[in-house]
Design a protein around this motif. Structure first.
Motif, PDB file in Angstrom:
ATOM      1  N   SER A 164     -11.015  -7.425   6.263  1.00  0.00           N
ATOM      2  CA  SER A 164     -11.513  -6.200   5.636  1.00  0.00           C
ATOM      3  C   SER A 164     -10.896  -5.972   4.256  1.00  0.00           C
ATOM      4  O   SER A 164     -10.911  -4.855   3.741  1.00  0.00           O
ATOM      5  CB  SER A 164     -11.220  -4.995   6.537  1.00  0.00           C
ATOM      6  OG  SER A 164      -9.822  -4.857   6.752  1.00  0.00           O
ATOM      7  N   CYS A 165     -10.346  -7.038   3.661  1.00  0.00           N
ATOM      8  CA  CYS A 165      -9.753  -6.941   2.320  1.00  0.00           C
ATOM      9  C   CYS A 165     -10.578  -7.755   1.332  1.00  0.00           C
ATOM     10  O   CYS A 165     -10.869  -8.936   1.566  1.00  0.00           O
ATOM     11  CB  CYS A 165      -8.310  -7.448   2.323  1.00  0.00           C
ATOM     12  SG  CYS A 165      -7.476  -7.270   0.706  1.00  0.00           S
ATOM     13  N   CYS A 188     -16.544  -1.870  -4.531  1.00  0.00           N
ATOM     14  CA  CYS A 188     -16.429  -0.950  -3.391  1.00  0.00           C
ATOM     15  C   CYS A 188     -17.549   0.087  -3.414  1.00  0.00           C
ATOM     16  O   CYS A 188     -18.074   0.467  -2.353  1.00  0.00           O
ATOM     17  CB  CYS A 188     -15.073  -0.255  -3.412  1.00  0.00           C
ATOM     18  SG  CYS A 188     -13.687  -1.340  -3.001  1.00  0.00           S
ATOM     19  N   ASN A 200     -11.502  -2.106   3.653  1.00  0.00           N
ATOM     20  CA  ASN A 200     -10.445  -1.104   3.754  1.00  0.00           C
ATOM     21  C   ASN A 200      -9.375  -1.270   2.684  1.00  0.00           C
ATOM     22  O   ASN A 200      -8.678  -0.320   2.355  1.00  0.00           O
ATOM     23  CB  ASN A 200      -9.777  -1.169   5.136  1.00  0.00           C
ATOM     24  CG  ASN A 200     -10.746  -0.848   6.258  1.00  0.00           C
ATOM     25  OD1 ASN A 200     -11.606   0.013   6.107  1.00  0.00           O
ATOM     26  ND2 ASN A 200     -10.622  -1.545   7.387  1.00  0.00           N
ATOM     27  N   ARG A 201      -9.250  -2.521   2.174  1.00  0.00           N
ATOM     28  CA  ARG A 201      -8.243  -2.818   1.164  1.00  0.00           C
ATOM     29  C   ARG A 201      -8.855  -3.660   0.068  1.00  0.00           C
ATOM     30  O   ARG A 201      -9.840  -4.374   0.291  1.00  0.00           O
ATOM     31  CB  ARG A 201      -7.057  -3.581   1.773  1.00  0.00           C
ATOM     32  CG  ARG A 201      -6.202  -2.763   2.701  1.00  0.00           C
ATOM     33  CD  ARG A 201      -5.149  -3.575   3.447  1.00  0.00           C
ATOM     34  NE  ARG A 201      -4.655  -4.731   2.758  1.00  0.00           N
ATOM     35  CZ  ARG A 201      -4.872  -5.996   3.174  1.00  0.00           C
ATOM     36  NH1 ARG A 201      -5.578  -6.247   4.251  1.00  0.00           N
ATOM     37  NH2 ARG A 201      -4.343  -6.991   2.504  1.00  0.00           N
ATOM     38  N   ASP A 214      -1.904  -5.262  -4.092  1.00  0.00           N
ATOM     39  CA  ASP A 214      -2.651  -4.919  -2.881  1.00  0.00           C
ATOM     40  C   ASP A 214      -2.685  -3.402  -2.723  1.00  0.00           C
ATOM     41  O   ASP A 214      -1.647  -2.745  -2.803  1.00  0.00           O
ATOM     42  CB  ASP A 214      -1.955  -5.577  -1.676  1.00  0.00           C
ATOM     43  CG  ASP A 214      -2.818  -5.593  -0.430  1.00  0.00           C
ATOM     44  OD1 ASP A 214      -3.551  -4.619  -0.202  1.00  0.00           O
ATOM     45  OD2 ASP A 214      -2.735  -6.574   0.324  1.00  0.00           O
ATOM     46  N   THR A 216      -4.781   0.015  -0.527  1.00  0.00           N
ATOM     47  CA  THR A 216      -5.852   0.494   0.339  1.00  0.00           C
ATOM     48  C   THR A 216      -6.915   1.085  -0.585  1.00  0.00           C
ATOM     49  O   THR A 216      -6.613   1.542  -1.702  1.00  0.00           O
ATOM     50  CB  THR A 216      -5.371   1.565   1.329  1.00  0.00           C
ATOM     51  OG1 THR A 216      -5.042   2.759   0.610  1.00  0.00           O
ATOM     52  CG2 THR A 216      -4.168   1.064   2.134  1.00  0.00           C
ATOM     53  N   ASP A 218      -8.649   3.830  -0.298  1.00  0.00           N
ATOM     54  CA  ASP A 218      -8.480   5.261  -0.558  1.00  0.00           C
ATOM     55  C   ASP A 218      -7.287   5.523  -1.477  1.00  0.00           C
ATOM     56  O   ASP A 218      -7.326   6.430  -2.317  1.00  0.00           O
ATOM     57  CB  ASP A 218      -8.303   6.026   0.755  1.00  0.00           C
ATOM     58  CG  ASP A 218      -8.676   7.495   0.603  1.00  0.00           C
ATOM     59  OD1 ASP A 218      -9.830   7.766   0.207  1.00  0.00           O
ATOM     60  OD2 ASP A 218      -7.811   8.356   0.860  1.00  0.00           O
ATOM     61  N   GLU A 219      -6.223   4.715  -1.331  1.00  0.00           N
ATOM     62  CA  GLU A 219      -5.059   4.852  -2.206  1.00  0.00           C
ATOM     63  C   GLU A 219      -5.449   4.634  -3.663  1.00  0.00           C
ATOM     64  O   GLU A 219      -5.074   5.418  -4.546  1.00  0.00           O
ATOM     65  CB  GLU A 219      -3.987   3.840  -1.796  1.00  0.00           C
ATOM     66  CG  GLU A 219      -2.800   3.739  -2.741  1.00  0.00           C
ATOM     67  CD  GLU A 219      -1.927   2.513  -2.496  1.00  0.00           C
ATOM     68  OE1 GLU A 219      -0.820   2.497  -3.052  1.00  0.00           O
ATOM     69  OE2 GLU A 219      -2.357   1.592  -1.770  1.00  0.00           O
TER      70      GLU A 219
END
Length: 250
Positions: A164-165, A188, A200-201, A214, A216, A218-219
């Protein structure tokens, strides 16, 4: 239609409004927060020394990535593939064609390239291979995942989906730039709209400098915009979808 790189590097007014907190200071902080690559024995991997000559870096990056891609697709390791001289010639020829559109010229010089350059391309490909071998939980590996376009932005391809990255491969001698982060956010946003993958990442892998950045999803969205990822991606997709309507002249 435009490409994701044209969108990431242009449209300054939109990006200033959309990502007001993606400042040089924030990008500098992100550069300091990188992770250093380690080999299978846990030893720190040293950066490649360019010796001041960066003229062939694009060629080496492209050939290294294609070698790694072939390794993933065939299930063979990079060094085994590199023993096939015909494959190396084909990879180099394809790279020249993509970079310069000079396939005829490439053939005219008998499809040769300096040995040191070929060796460095192989070494870079091995580094990518080793990096993902050390992360077996990030599976499956999807090479160049296609992302559906939106409005004025044509469909485009990421570099590597690992579980998921979403990884962007940058084999360069420079630091992370804001345009690199905008490009990841564009991918994204397209995926948010099309729901093709679970992302997700996001990460920028630079095997030339032996580091990885790296985040996330949302981050990164919150640091750059103070919005949630869905809010930010909706704003980007809405701009792309309505750009032509908003800029029509009567």
């Amino acid at each position: 239609m435009i490409s994701e790189k044209e969108f990431a590097n242009g449209f300054g007014g939109f990006w200033s409004e959309c990502l007001p907190f993606l400042t040089p200071q924030l990008v500098g902080e992100m550069n300091l927060a990188h992770e250093v690559l380690e080999d299978s024995d846990g030893k720190i991997v040293k950066p490649f020394s360019s010796g001041g000559d960066n003229s062939q870096n694009d060629f080496m990056a492209e050939t290294a990535f294609e070698l790694f891609s072939n390794a993933v697709k065939t299930g063979e390791d990079v060094l085994t593939l590199a023993e096939d001289q015909k494959l190396l010639i084909d990879v180099a020829s394809n790279t020249i064609s993509r970079l310069l559109g000079l396939k005829t010229y490439w053939r005219s010089i008998k499809q040769k390239f300096p040995k040191t350059t070929t060796e460095e391309s192989i070494a870079l490909a091995v580094r990518i291979e080793d990096f993902f071998a050390s992360r077996p939980s990030e599976r499956p590996l999807v090479i160049q995942p296609r992302l559906k376009g939106c409005g004025i932005l044509d469909s485009c391809y990421g570099d590597i989906m690992a579980g998921s990255c979403l990884y962007e491969s940058k084999m360069v001698d420079r630091n992370l730039r804001s345009a690199d982060l905008r490009q990841l956010l564009i991918y994204c946003a397209l995926n948010y709209r099309s729901q093709q993958y679970e992302i997700n990442r996001v990460a920028v892998l630079n095997v030339r400098r032996a580091i990885v950045y790296d985040f996330t999803v949302d981050e990164l969205a919150r640091k750059a915009s103070r919005k949630s990822a869905p809010e930010l991606f909706h704003q980007i997709a809405d701009f792309l979808s309505n750009f032509e309507t908003m800029h029509q002249t009567i």
